[in-house]
Design a protein around this motif. Structure first.
Motif, PDB file in Angstrom:
ATOM      1  N   ALA A   1     -27.566 -52.024  53.751  1.00  0.00           N
ATOM      2  CA  ALA A   1     -26.570 -52.477  52.984  1.00  0.00           C
ATOM      3  C   ALA A   1     -25.608 -53.456  54.074  1.00  0.00           C
ATOM      4  N   GLY A   2     -24.824 -54.070  53.312  1.00  0.00           N
ATOM      5  CA  GLY A   2     -24.033 -55.187  53.940  1.00  0.00           C
ATOM      6  C   GLY A   2     -22.853 -54.385  54.955  1.00  0.00           C
ATOM      7  N   ALA A   3     -22.868 -55.200  56.011  1.00  0.00           N
ATOM      8  CA  ALA A   3     -21.927 -54.660  56.970  1.00  0.00           C
ATOM      9  C   ALA A   3     -20.417 -54.640  56.484  1.00  0.00           C
ATOM     10  N   ASP A   4     -20.407 -55.951  55.798  1.00  0.00           N
ATOM     11  CA  ASP A   4     -18.754 -56.112  55.155  1.00  0.00           C
ATOM     12  C   ASP A   4     -18.609 -55.043  54.080  1.00  0.00           C
ATOM     13  N   GLY A   5     -19.491 -54.645  53.400  1.00  0.00           N
ATOM     14  CA  GLY A   5     -19.182 -53.553  52.432  1.00  0.00           C
ATOM     15  C   GLY A   5     -19.150 -52.039  53.009  1.00  0.00           C
ATOM     16  N   GLN A   6     -19.809 -51.936  54.131  1.00  0.00           N
ATOM     17  CA  GLN A   6     -19.366 -50.640  55.108  1.00  0.00           C
ATOM     18  C   GLN A   6     -17.950 -50.734  55.721  1.00  0.00           C
ATOM     19  N   ALA A   7     -17.831 -51.889  56.260  1.00  0.00           N
ATOM     20  CA  ALA A   7     -16.402 -51.820  56.722  1.00  0.00           C
ATOM     21  C   ALA A   7     -15.319 -51.517  55.717  1.00  0.00           C
ATOM     22  N   GLU A   8     -15.449 -51.860  54.329  1.00  0.00           N
ATOM     23  CA  GLU A   8     -14.548 -51.804  53.433  1.00  0.00           C
ATOM     24  C   GLU A   8     -14.683 -50.201  53.282  1.00  0.00           C
TER      25      GLU A   8
ATOM     26  N   GLY B   1     -10.542 -43.961  55.962  1.00  0.00           N
ATOM     27  CA  GLY B   1      -9.345 -43.640  56.774  1.00  0.00           C
ATOM     28  C   GLY B   1      -8.063 -43.839  56.107  1.00  0.00           C
ATOM     29  N   HIS B   2      -8.050 -44.523  55.144  1.00  0.00           N
ATOM     30  CA  HIS B   2      -6.727 -45.133  54.463  1.00  0.00           C
ATOM     31  C   HIS B   2      -6.933 -45.033  53.033  1.00  0.00           C
ATOM     32  N   PRO B   3      -7.003 -43.814  52.464  1.00  0.00           N
ATOM     33  CA  PRO B   3      -7.567 -43.679  50.911  1.00  0.00           C
ATOM     34  C   PRO B   3      -6.754 -44.139  50.003  1.00  0.00           C
ATOM     35  N   ALA B   4      -5.300 -44.314  50.548  1.00  0.00           N
ATOM     36  CA  ALA B   4      -4.191 -44.641  49.543  1.00  0.00           C
ATOM     37  C   ALA B   4      -4.067 -46.265  49.492  1.00  0.00           C
ATOM     38  N   TYR B   5      -4.901 -47.050  50.239  1.00  0.00           N
ATOM     39  CA  TYR B   5      -4.988 -48.482  50.419  1.00  0.00           C
ATOM     40  C   TYR B   5      -5.489 -48.945  49.137  1.00  0.00           C
ATOM     41  N   GLU B   6      -4.483 -50.027  48.460  1.00  0.00           N
ATOM     42  CA  GLU B   6      -4.963 -50.549  47.337  1.00  0.00           C
ATOM     43  C   GLU B   6      -5.057 -52.088  47.644  1.00  0.00           C
ATOM     44  N   PRO B   7      -6.196 -52.683  47.502  1.00  0.00           N
ATOM     45  CA  PRO B   7      -6.460 -54.103  47.694  1.00  0.00           C
ATOM     46  C   PRO B   7      -5.448 -54.709  46.698  1.00  0.00           C
ATOM     47  N   TRP B   8      -4.567 -55.489  47.301  1.00  0.00           N
ATOM     48  CA  TRP B   8      -3.572 -56.326  46.261  1.00  0.00           C
ATOM     49  C   TRP B   8      -3.729 -57.614  45.863  1.00  0.00           C
ATOM     50  N   PHE B   9      -5.146 -57.930  46.185  1.00  0.00           N
ATOM     51  CA  PHE B   9      -5.360 -59.333  45.599  1.00  0.00           C
ATOM     52  C   PHE B   9      -6.784 -59.323  45.296  1.00  0.00           C
ATOM     53  N   ALA B  10      -7.495 -59.839  44.112  1.00  0.00           N
ATOM     54  CA  ALA B  10      -8.887 -59.568  43.705  1.00  0.00           C
ATOM     55  C   ALA B  10      -9.320 -60.914  43.633  1.00  0.00           C
ATOM     56  N   PRO B  11     -10.779 -61.311  43.842  1.00  0.00           N
ATOM     57  CA  PRO B  11     -11.398 -62.474  43.851  1.00  0.00           C
ATOM     58  C   PRO B  11     -10.959 -63.153  42.699  1.00  0.00           C
ATOM     59  N   LEU B  12     -10.901 -64.472  42.473  1.00  0.00           N
ATOM     60  CA  LEU B  12     -10.592 -65.371  41.419  1.00  0.00           C
ATOM     61  C   LEU B  12     -11.669 -65.338  40.376  1.00  0.00           C
ATOM     62  N   TRP B  13     -12.981 -65.308  41.184  1.00  0.00           N
ATOM     63  CA  TRP B  13     -14.303 -65.141  40.320  1.00  0.00           C
ATOM     64  C   TRP B  13     -14.987 -64.428  41.121  1.00  0.00           C
TER      65      TRP B  13
END
Lengths: 109, 223
Positions: free
Chosen positions: A33-40, A46-58
């Motif tokens: 799997a990609g390391a970027d996704g694993q970091a996500e 560790g922070h289940p309450a975190y909501e990404p506050w911006f989504a990719p435009l496309w």
């Protein structure tokens, strides 16, 4: 020099292929799997309450389109790099050929 | 090493963007000066950007059982000095943020700092240090590209640890966690990046002596 480069390239290939042959993914849910996704995933663990506050435009609508764009990125880079090295090599050959000044001037064509 | 879109809290995102901007300004100025004063090196500059384009598109498997990609920013840093790589790296990151949804606009600043600032400066520093200690050119190139690549991933881990400290073990605990994801995976990939950069420098010394001389490369690299 060419010989050295071929040996270096062989080492690169070996380093790339080795993980595919070794049983390194035993027990993993998703092998390679990609390391970027694993970091996500690690962030959200560790922070289940975190909501990404911006989504990719496309986003690429499918994995196929994504691989198309990755291939395009690699092709653009490799194409330009290959053009540059080929151009300089040709210019060098034209110059050392000697006695054919016409060749050195139009080698850019 | 891409921090995904929206995955840095707004304050962190803004702070890293503020750090990145001066490097981009200085880098852009350097690119302008370089193309004006040494127009013959323009194509090599574009090629250094192209190298970063290829390498950051290649997801390579690692012995940790996950995949990541090299950065390709060490080559340009040792040829042209680290400041130009802020611009070239930013172009790569913008392409991936807009077209591939890898990284993002809110995390662009942080990703630029990791891949286009810290990586190139470490690569440049290692290159100069190795050369001044009398290290051979190929050894210096290899170490520079490899350690610059690792430094990028270490920086990403630090950025994430600062934003998401572990509830019990704090920032250091989080650094171990993110470092485990990024830095360990990256070790064999950093070696690959080092080897590929040596191959390109070998080809440049063979075919492109004039451009390298124009940059005073091998006498210690760009100023």
């Amino acid at each position: 020099m060419t010989r050295t480069n071929l040996l270096l390239l062989a080492a690169v290939l070996a380093l790339t292929i080795l993980p595919l042959l070794l049983p390194v993914t035993g027990g993993l849910d998703e092998p390679f799997a990609g390391a970027d996704g694993q970091a996500e995933a690690a962030i959200l663990a560790g922070h289940p309450a975190y909501e990404p506050w911006f989504a990719p435009l496309w986003e690429p609508p499918s994995g196929e389109i994504e691989s198309l764009l990755f291939a395009l990125q690699a092709a653009l880079g490799a194409g330009l790099l290959g053009y540059y090295l080929g151009l300089r090599r040709g210019q060098g050959t034209g110059r050392t050929a000697g006695g054919r000044p016409d060749r050195t001037t139009d080698v850019r064509d | 090493m891409h921090i995904m879109e929206g995955f840095l809290p707004p304050i962190h995102a803004a702070a890293w963007t503020a750090v990145a901007v001066p490097f981009l300004v200085v880098g852009a100025r350097r690119v302008v000066t370089l193309t004006r004063e040494q127009p013959q090196t323009r194509l090599l500059l574009a090629s250094a950007g192209a190298f970063a384009f290829v390498l950051s598109a290649l997801k390579i498997p690692s012995v940790t059982g996950s995949c990541s990609h090299p950065t390709g920013t060490g080559l340009g840093a040792i040829l042209f000095g680290p400041s130009v790589m802020a611009v070239l790296g930013a172009i790569v990151l913008l392409f991936q943020a807009l077209l591939l949804a890898h990284g993002g606009l809110t995390t662009l600043g942080a990703n630029i700092v990791a891949m286009a600032v810290v990586g190139p400066w470490v690569a440049y520093g290692v290159f100069r240090l190795t050369r001044s200690l009398g290290g051979a050119l190929t050894i210096a190139v290899f170490l520079a590209a490899m350690l610059g690549d690792l430094a990028t991933y270490l920086m990403t881990s630090i950025q994430l640890a600062l934003a998401f400290p572990d509830p019990t073990s704090g920032i250091l605990g989080a650094l171990t966690k993110f470092g485990g994801v990024f830095a360990l995976t990256q070790i064999p990939l950093a070696v690959i990046e080092g080897l590929l950069t040596v191959i390109v420098v070998n080809l440049l010394t063979q075919y492109s002596r004039d451009d390298l001389d124009a940059l005073a490369f091998a006498h210690g690299g760009a100023k």
